[in-house]
Design an enzyme around this catalytic site. Structure first.
Site, short mmCIF file in Angstrom:
data_model
loop_
_atom_site.label_atom_id
_atom_site.label_comp_id
_atom_site.label_asym_id
_atom_site.label_seq_id
_atom_site.Cartn_x
_atom_site.Cartn_y
_atom_site.Cartn_z
N HIS A 2 -2.13 57.59 25.53
CA HIS A 2 -2.56 58.99 25.72
C HIS A 2 -2.59 59.71 24.37
O HIS A 2 -3.52 60.48 24.09
CB HIS A 2 -1.59 59.73 26.64
CG HIS A 2 -1.83 59.50 28.10
ND1 HIS A 2 -3.06 59.64 28.68
CD2 HIS A 2 -0.98 59.16 29.11
CE1 HIS A 2 -2.97 59.40 29.98
NE2 HIS A 2 -1.72 59.10 30.26
N GLU A 21 -5.95 58.28 33.39
CA GLU A 21 -4.80 57.41 33.67
C GLU A 21 -5.20 55.94 33.62
O GLU A 21 -4.48 55.10 33.08
CB GLU A 21 -4.20 57.76 35.03
CG GLU A 21 -3.41 59.06 35.05
CD GLU A 21 -2.30 59.08 34.01
OE1 GLU A 21 -1.51 58.11 33.94
OE2 GLU A 21 -2.23 60.06 33.25
N HIS A 65 1.86 53.04 27.41
CA HIS A 65 0.92 53.87 28.17
C HIS A 65 0.90 55.30 27.61
O HIS A 65 -0.18 55.88 27.39
CB HIS A 65 1.33 53.88 29.64
CG HIS A 65 0.63 54.90 30.49
ND1 HIS A 65 -0.42 54.59 31.33
CD2 HIS A 65 0.84 56.24 30.63
CE1 HIS A 65 -0.83 55.69 31.94
NE2 HIS A 65 -0.08 56.70 31.54
N GLU A 66 2.07 55.87 27.38
CA GLU A 66 2.14 57.23 26.86
C GLU A 66 1.56 57.33 25.45
O GLU A 66 0.87 58.30 25.11
CB GLU A 66 3.58 57.75 26.88
CG GLU A 66 4.20 57.84 28.26
CD GLU A 66 3.36 58.66 29.23
OE1 GLU A 66 2.66 59.59 28.77
OE2 GLU A 66 3.40 58.38 30.43
#
Length: 285
Positions: free
Chosen positions: A135, A202, A131-132
């Site tokens: 980003h 998100e 997930h990071e």
């Protein structure tokens, strides 16, 4: 290109808000000073805000020797995502959370608390770091880091407005009520600007992270576990720097009710539901 447009829009909106507050405090002179400060803050945010955020959390850089399993996990996921290896940091906090920062993929960093490494399984941790890295891949980290820095500056200026009130060019107090109103409304306006971009970001990072790891259910399980554990574990550094909350994978700030309306993160239940639908259908759309 679209992320650069969003970054420019965010910086322009926060700069405008900064100038309005400056005008309320000191008239046209205050607006000029606020503009100069805002331009300086934007320059500083672009080049140095990642270092400042990592310093706020007393993050310690690790390597394959000091944190072998975690470091190798990030390296393997970075390779899967087609990204350069980011710098890897650990934060000595019990609260389970993680974030990414940096101005672009070539100058990125990922950070995780020691608490999240204790709470999550290796599979769940892979979901979080994917997930990071999503980003990082979509250059969200520049937007989140700049907005965190500028929102903190707006809060500080709003507090200044409450203390000194509204003044004209000659320094005379004109409307103390206006100063109070600015102090109350400016942080809300700043939060709304952040929220306008952060919630959608998100969801997109959840989807992108599921693609990188190939395991949306792992991230869903991680979010559920973080949500349950985080509610009972204080995160004092995040409470001291609330503007950085939107950088985290899960909102670290305590509170509910009206506070949830201004949360920079979508509801955990909705995020989990979307991820489970991806796991069920095998479609990452």
């Amino acid at each position: 290109m679209f992320n650069w447009v969003k970054t420019a829009m965010l910086m322009a909106a926060i700069t405008a808000l900064f100038i309005v507050i400056g005008g309320m405090i000191g008239g046209s002179r205050g607006m000029t000073i606020a503009l100069v400060i805002a331009l300086g803050m934007n320059f500083f945010s672009y080049w140095f805000s990642d270092k400042m955020v990592l310093r706020m959390y007393n993050a310690q850089e690790v390597d394959e020797t000091s944190a072998p399993q975690f470091y190798r996990m990030v390296r393997e996921l970075s390779t899967r995502a087609g990204l350069p290896m980011p710098r890897v940091y650990l934060i000595n906090e019990d609260a389970p959370n993680a974030f990414a920062t940096g101005r672009n993929p070539e100058h990125a960093a990922v950070a995780a608390t020691t608490g999240i490494l204790r709470v999550l399984s290796e599979r769940e941790m892979r979901g979080v770091m994917a997930h990071e890295l999503s980003h990082v891949k979509h250059r969200d980290i520049l937007i989140s880091t700049i907005s965190a820095t500028m929102a903190g500056a707006i809060s500080a200026l709003a507090n200044f407005a409450m203390f000194f009130g509204s003044r004209d060019e000659n320094g005379r107090s004109t409307n103390p009520i206006a100063g109070i109103a600015v102090a109350l409304l400016a942080p809300i306006a700043g939060a709304l600007i952040q929220m306008a971009i952060s919630r959608a970001r998100e969801f997109e990072a959840d989807r992108g992270g599921a693609q990188i790891s190939g395991d949306p259910q792992a991230l869903a399980s991680a979010l559920d576990k973080i949500h349950r554990y985080a509610s009972g574990i204080p995160f004092p550094t995040a409470e001291q720097h609330p503007a950085t909350a939107q950088m985290m994978i899960m909102n670290p700030l305590s509170g509910g009710g009206i506070a949830n309306l201004f949360s920079t993160h979508p509801a955990t239940e909705e995020r989990i539901a979307r991820l489970m639908e991806m796991a069920r259908t095998g479609r990452f759309e």
